[in-house]
Write a protein that holds these residues in place. Structure first.
Motif, PDB file in Angstrom:
ATOM      1  N   ALA A 104      21.586 -24.498 -28.445  1.00 16.71           N
ATOM      2  CA  ALA A 104      21.089 -23.265 -27.849  1.00 16.71           C
ATOM      3  C   ALA A 104      20.863 -22.169 -28.878  1.00 16.71           C
ATOM      4  O   ALA A 104      20.386 -21.092 -28.546  1.00 16.71           O
ATOM      5  CB  ALA A 104      22.074 -22.778 -26.792  1.00 16.71           C
ATOM      6  N   ALA A 105      21.201 -22.428 -30.130  1.00 18.34           N
ATOM      7  CA  ALA A 105      21.084 -21.390 -31.150  1.00 18.34           C
ATOM      8  C   ALA A 105      19.635 -20.956 -31.335  1.00 18.34           C
ATOM      9  O   ALA A 105      18.705 -21.732 -31.125  1.00 18.34           O
ATOM     10  CB  ALA A 105      21.631 -21.925 -32.468  1.00 18.34           C
ATOM     11  N   THR A 106      19.479 -19.708 -31.725  1.00 21.92           N
ATOM     12  CA  THR A 106      18.128 -19.233 -32.032  1.00 21.92           C
ATOM     13  C   THR A 106      17.719 -19.726 -33.417  1.00 21.92           C
ATOM     14  O   THR A 106      18.563 -20.125 -34.230  1.00 21.92           O
ATOM     15  CB  THR A 106      18.084 -17.693 -32.038  1.00 21.92           C
ATOM     16  N   ALA A 107      16.414 -19.631 -33.680  1.00 21.68           N
ATOM     17  CA  ALA A 107      15.917 -20.036 -34.996  1.00 21.68           C
ATOM     18  C   ALA A 107      16.612 -19.230 -36.087  1.00 21.68           C
ATOM     19  O   ALA A 107      16.992 -19.768 -37.136  1.00 21.68           O
ATOM     20  CB  ALA A 107      14.404 -19.836 -35.041  1.00 21.68           C
ATOM     21  N   GLU A 108      16.809 -17.936 -35.824  1.00 24.77           N
ATOM     22  CA  GLU A 108      17.461 -17.068 -36.805  1.00 24.77           C
ATOM     23  C   GLU A 108      18.884 -17.548 -37.110  1.00 24.77           C
ATOM     24  O   GLU A 108      19.311 -17.594 -38.262  1.00 24.77           O
ATOM     25  CB  GLU A 108      17.487 -15.643 -36.244  1.00 24.77           C
ATOM     26  N   GLU A 109      19.598 -17.946 -36.068  1.00 20.49           N
ATOM     27  CA  GLU A 109      20.974 -18.414 -36.256  1.00 20.49           C
ATOM     28  C   GLU A 109      21.015 -19.732 -37.018  1.00 20.49           C
ATOM     29  O   GLU A 109      21.865 -19.935 -37.888  1.00 20.49           O
ATOM     30  CB  GLU A 109      21.655 -18.575 -34.893  1.00 20.49           C
ATOM     31  N   VAL A 110      20.100 -20.613 -36.685  1.00 23.18           N
ATOM     32  CA  VAL A 110      20.070 -21.901 -37.385  1.00 23.18           C
ATOM     33  C   VAL A 110      19.818 -21.678 -38.871  1.00 23.18           C
ATOM     34  O   VAL A 110      20.500 -22.242 -39.734  1.00 23.18           O
ATOM     35  CB  VAL A 110      18.983 -22.824 -36.797  1.00 23.18           C
ATOM     36  N   VAL A 111      18.864 -20.812 -39.169  1.00 20.02           N
ATOM     37  CA  VAL A 111      18.524 -20.577 -40.576  1.00 20.02           C
ATOM     38  C   VAL A 111      19.687 -19.887 -41.292  1.00 20.02           C
ATOM     39  O   VAL A 111      20.048 -20.246 -42.414  1.00 20.02           O
ATOM     40  CB  VAL A 111      17.220 -19.757 -40.686  1.00 20.02           C
ATOM     41  N   LEU A 112      20.313 -18.930 -40.608  1.00 19.77           N
ATOM     42  CA  LEU A 112      21.442 -18.216 -41.203  1.00 19.77           C
ATOM     43  C   LEU A 112      22.584 -19.165 -41.538  1.00 19.77           C
ATOM     44  O   LEU A 112      23.290 -18.994 -42.539  1.00 19.77           O
ATOM     45  CB  LEU A 112      21.926 -17.125 -40.241  1.00 19.77           C
ATOM     46  N   SER A 127      20.972 -10.683 -45.937  1.00 22.29           N
ATOM     47  CA  SER A 127      20.819 -11.983 -45.277  1.00 22.29           C
ATOM     48  C   SER A 127      19.701 -12.014 -44.245  1.00 22.29           C
ATOM     49  O   SER A 127      18.959 -12.988 -44.159  1.00 22.29           O
ATOM     50  CB  SER A 127      22.113 -12.376 -44.586  1.00 22.29           C
ATOM     51  N   ARG A 128      19.612 -10.947 -43.458  1.00 17.24           N
ATOM     52  CA  ARG A 128      18.594 -10.983 -42.400  1.00 17.24           C
ATOM     53  C   ARG A 128      17.202 -11.011 -42.991  1.00 17.24           C
ATOM     54  O   ARG A 128      16.309 -11.674 -42.477  1.00 17.24           O
ATOM     55  CB  ARG A 128      18.782  -9.799 -41.461  1.00 17.24           C
ATOM     56  N   GLY A 129      17.032 -10.326 -44.114  1.00 13.91           N
ATOM     57  CA  GLY A 129      15.737 -10.375 -44.794  1.00 13.91           C
ATOM     58  C   GLY A 129      15.447 -11.775 -45.302  1.00 13.91           C
ATOM     59  O   GLY A 129      14.317 -12.260 -45.232  1.00 13.91           O
ATOM     60  N   ARG A 130      16.494 -12.438 -45.782  1.00 14.46           N
ATOM     61  CA  ARG A 130      16.302 -13.802 -46.288  1.00 14.46           C
ATOM     62  C   ARG A 130      15.963 -14.754 -45.156  1.00 14.46           C
ATOM     63  O   ARG A 130      15.163 -15.672 -45.323  1.00 14.46           O
ATOM     64  CB  ARG A 130      17.561 -14.244 -47.033  1.00 14.46           C
ATOM     65  N   VAL A 131      16.589 -14.540 -43.995  1.00 12.47           N
ATOM     66  CA  VAL A 131      16.254 -15.369 -42.830  1.00 12.47           C
ATOM     67  C   VAL A 131      14.782 -15.173 -42.487  1.00 12.47           C
ATOM     68  O   VAL A 131      14.040 -16.141 -42.267  1.00 12.47           O
ATOM     69  CB  VAL A 131      17.140 -14.999 -41.615  1.00 12.47           C
ATOM     70  N   LEU A 135      11.905 -18.058 -42.599  1.00 15.96           N
ATOM     71  CA  LEU A 135      11.100 -18.419 -41.415  1.00 15.96           C
ATOM     72  C   LEU A 135       9.621 -18.144 -41.658  1.00 15.96           C
ATOM     73  O   LEU A 135       8.754 -18.902 -41.208  1.00 15.96           O
ATOM     74  CB  LEU A 135      11.607 -17.660 -40.184  1.00 15.96           C
ATOM     75  N   ALA A 136       9.331 -17.071 -42.385  1.00 17.18           N
ATOM     76  CA  ALA A 136       7.930 -16.776 -42.694  1.00 17.18           C
ATOM     77  C   ALA A 136       7.334 -17.889 -43.553  1.00 17.18           C
ATOM     78  O   ALA A 136       6.173 -18.275 -43.397  1.00 17.18           O
ATOM     79  CB  ALA A 136       7.814 -15.427 -43.407  1.00 17.18           C
ATOM     80  N   GLU A 137       8.161 -18.424 -44.432  1.00 16.08           N
ATOM     81  CA  GLU A 137       7.698 -19.499 -45.331  1.00 16.08           C
ATOM     82  C   GLU A 137       7.196 -20.709 -44.556  1.00 16.08           C
ATOM     83  O   GLU A 137       6.272 -21.398 -44.976  1.00 16.08           O
ATOM     84  CB  GLU A 137       8.846 -19.902 -46.269  1.00 16.08           C
ATOM     85  N   VAL A 138       7.812 -20.949 -43.387  1.00 16.74           N
ATOM     86  CA  VAL A 138       7.389 -22.098 -42.576  1.00 16.74           C
ATOM     87  C   VAL A 138       6.553 -21.658 -41.368  1.00 16.74           C
ATOM     88  O   VAL A 138       6.346 -22.422 -40.423  1.00 16.74           O
ATOM     89  CB  VAL A 138       8.607 -22.941 -42.112  1.00 16.74           C
ATOM     90  N   GLY A 139       6.105 -20.415 -41.404  1.00 15.99           N
ATOM     91  CA  GLY A 139       5.173 -19.936 -40.374  1.00 15.99           C
ATOM     92  C   GLY A 139       5.807 -19.652 -39.031  1.00 15.99           C
ATOM     93  O   GLY A 139       5.127 -19.704 -37.993  1.00 15.99           O
ATOM     94  N   LEU A 140       7.099 -19.321 -39.010  1.00 16.45           N
ATOM     95  CA  LEU A 140       7.767 -19.087 -37.723  1.00 16.45           C
ATOM     96  C   LEU A 140       8.450 -17.720 -37.664  1.00 16.45           C
ATOM     97  O   LEU A 140       9.387 -17.524 -36.878  1.00 16.45           O
ATOM     98  CB  LEU A 140       8.808 -20.189 -37.461  1.00 16.45           C
ATOM     99  N   ALA A 141       7.975 -16.779 -38.445  1.00 17.36           N
ATOM    100  CA  ALA A 141       8.630 -15.467 -38.489  1.00 17.36           C
ATOM    101  C   ALA A 141       8.667 -14.811 -37.111  1.00 17.36           C
ATOM    102  O   ALA A 141       9.632 -14.117 -36.772  1.00 17.36           O
ATOM    103  CB  ALA A 141       7.905 -14.570 -39.487  1.00 17.36           C
ATOM    104  N   ASP A 142       7.652 -15.062 -36.309  1.00 14.76           N
ATOM    105  CA  ASP A 142       7.583 -14.399 -35.002  1.00 14.76           C
ATOM    106  C   ASP A 142       8.408 -15.104 -33.928  1.00 14.76           C
ATOM    107  O   ASP A 142       8.443 -14.669 -32.791  1.00 14.76           O
ATOM    108  CB  ASP A 142       6.118 -14.288 -34.556  1.00 14.76           C
ATOM    109  N   ARG A 143       9.094 -16.205 -34.291  1.00 13.59           N
ATOM    110  CA  ARG A 143       9.872 -16.956 -33.293  1.00 13.59           C
ATOM    111  C   ARG A 143      11.376 -16.851 -33.562  1.00 13.59           C
ATOM    112  O   ARG A 143      12.155 -17.609 -32.980  1.00 13.59           O
ATOM    113  CB  ARG A 143       9.456 -18.439 -33.328  1.00 13.59           C
TER     114      ARG A 143
END
Ligand code: ATP
Length: 269
Positions: A104-112, A127-131, A135-143
Motif C-alpha cells: 500500500a506504500a506510495t511511490a514516494e515511500e517506496v523510493v525513500l 531527502s524529499r528532493g532526492r525522491v 521519480l522524475a528520472e523515471v518519468g513518475l514525478a507526478d505520481r
C-alpha cells in the motif's frame, strides 16, 4: 573469453570482476567457470534462455548467492568481505515480484526506503528532493503520492528503479526490467537508462533480448547452462565509446534488500 590472472585488473576503479565463478545451490552446477569484467561507464547486457543462470549470476555479483569456487569483486573488494564492499555505490533492482497482500506504500515511500541503511533510515534534509529527482528520472514525478499497488507493472518497475537510483549509484544492476511491460513503458525505461549511461553510470541489465535497450548496450554476454557462450559488442553498440576495447577499466554502485516499511507516519509524508 577467459580472464587470465596475469592480466586481470582488480583495483578500486574496477566496478565488477568475476573470476572463474562457479555456483551450486545443491541441485548441481548453475554457473560454471564464469569470467567477466565490466568497464567503467559501460552498459552490459546478460542474455540467455530461461534457466541459463542470468539471475543467479547477478545475485552472485552482490553476494546473495555464495560461490562454490572462484570469486567476485566490486571496486576491487571481494564480495565475500561483505562489510568492506562499497554497497552505497551499487543499485540493485530485482526481478519484479508480486507482493501479497498488495503493497500500500506510495511511490514516494517506496523510493525513500532506498535510503535504508541496515535497519536505519537516514533521510537527511534533502531527502524529499532526492525522491522527487529519482521519480522524475523515471518519468513518475507526478505520481509520487499514489499507492504503487494501483500502478501498472511497468510503472512499478520504474518505481523500483527510482528506489535504486536515490543514492545515485555508480553501478546499477537490473534484472529483467522489460518483462511484461508495454512498448511505451519499455521506451520510457530505455530513455531513463540511456540518460544514466550518458551520465557515466555503469549498467548491468538482464534481458531476454536487447530489443528497446539495444542502442545503449555496448557489450552483450550470453549464458547457456551456466556458461558464457558469447561475449562481444552487439551490432547496435554505441560507437562513441573510447573505452570500449579496453575492458580493464571499471567502476561500480548500492544495494538494498530491505522490505518497504510504512514510512508515512514516520516522515509525515
Ligand atoms: N535457489 C535455488 N536452488 C536451486 N536451484 C536454483 C535456485 N535458483 C535457481 N536455481 C536453478 O538455477 C538455474 C538458473 O536459474 P536462473 O534463475 O539463474 O536462470 P535465468 O537465466 O535467470 O532464468 P529466467 O530467464 O527464467 O529468469 C535454473 O535451473 C534454476 O532452477
Amino acid at each position: 573469453m577467459r580472464c587470465r590472472r596475469h592480466w586481470v585488473v582488480n583495483s578500486p576503479t574496477t566496478a565488477v570482476l568475476v573470476e572463474d565463478l562457479s555456483v551450486d545451490l545443491g541441485t548441481g552446477p548453475i554457473l560454471d567457470g564464469i569470467d567477466l569484467q565490466v568497464p567503467d561507464g559501460r552498459a552490459l547486457a546478460l542474455l540467455g534462455a530461461n534457466g541459463s543462470g542470468k539471475t543467479t549470476l547477478v545475485k552472485a555479483l552482490i553476494g546473495l548467492v555464495p560461490p562454490a569456487s572462484g570469486r567476485v569483486s566490486l571496486y576491487g573488494t571481494e564480495v565475500s568481505a561483505r562489510r568492506a564492499v562499497p554497497w552505497s555505490r551499487i543499485g540493485y533492482v530485482p526481478q519484479r515480484v508480486n507482493t501479497s497482500p498488495p503493497m500500500a506504500a506510495t511511490a514516494e515511500e517506496v523510493v525513500l526506503s532506498g535510503l535504508l541503511t541496515g535497519r536505519r533510515l537516514r533521510p537527511g534534509p534533502g531527502s524529499r528532493g532526492r525522491v522527487r529527482d529519482a521519480l522524475a528520472e523515471v518519468g513518475l514525478a507526478d505520481r509520487a503520492g499514489e499507492s504503487v499497488h494501483l500502478f501498472s507493472g511497468g510503472q512499478q518497475q520504474r518505481v523500483l528503479i527510482a528506489r535504486a537510483l536515490i543514492r545515485k549509484p555508480d553501478l546499477l544492476i537490473i534484472d529483467e526490467p522489460l518483462s511484461g511491460i508495454d512498448r511505451a513503458s519499455k521506451l520510457a525505461l530505455a530513455a531513463s537508462l540511456q540518460r544514466l549511461r550518458s551520465a557515466g553510470t555503469t549498467i548491468i541489465v538482464v534481458l531476454h533480448e536487447l530489443a528497446e535497450l539495444g542502442p545503449l548496450i555496448d557489450r552483450a554476454v550470453t549464458l547457456d547452462q551456466g556458461r558464457v557462450i558469447q561475449d562481444g559488442a552487439p551490432p547496435s553498440a554505441p560507437s562513441d565509446d573510447p573505452g570500449h576495447h579496453h575492458p580493464d577499466t571499471l567502476q561500480g554502485a548500492f544495494i538494498h534488500r530491505h522490505p518497504v516499511p510504512d514510512l508515512r507516519a514516520r516522515w509525515r509524508l
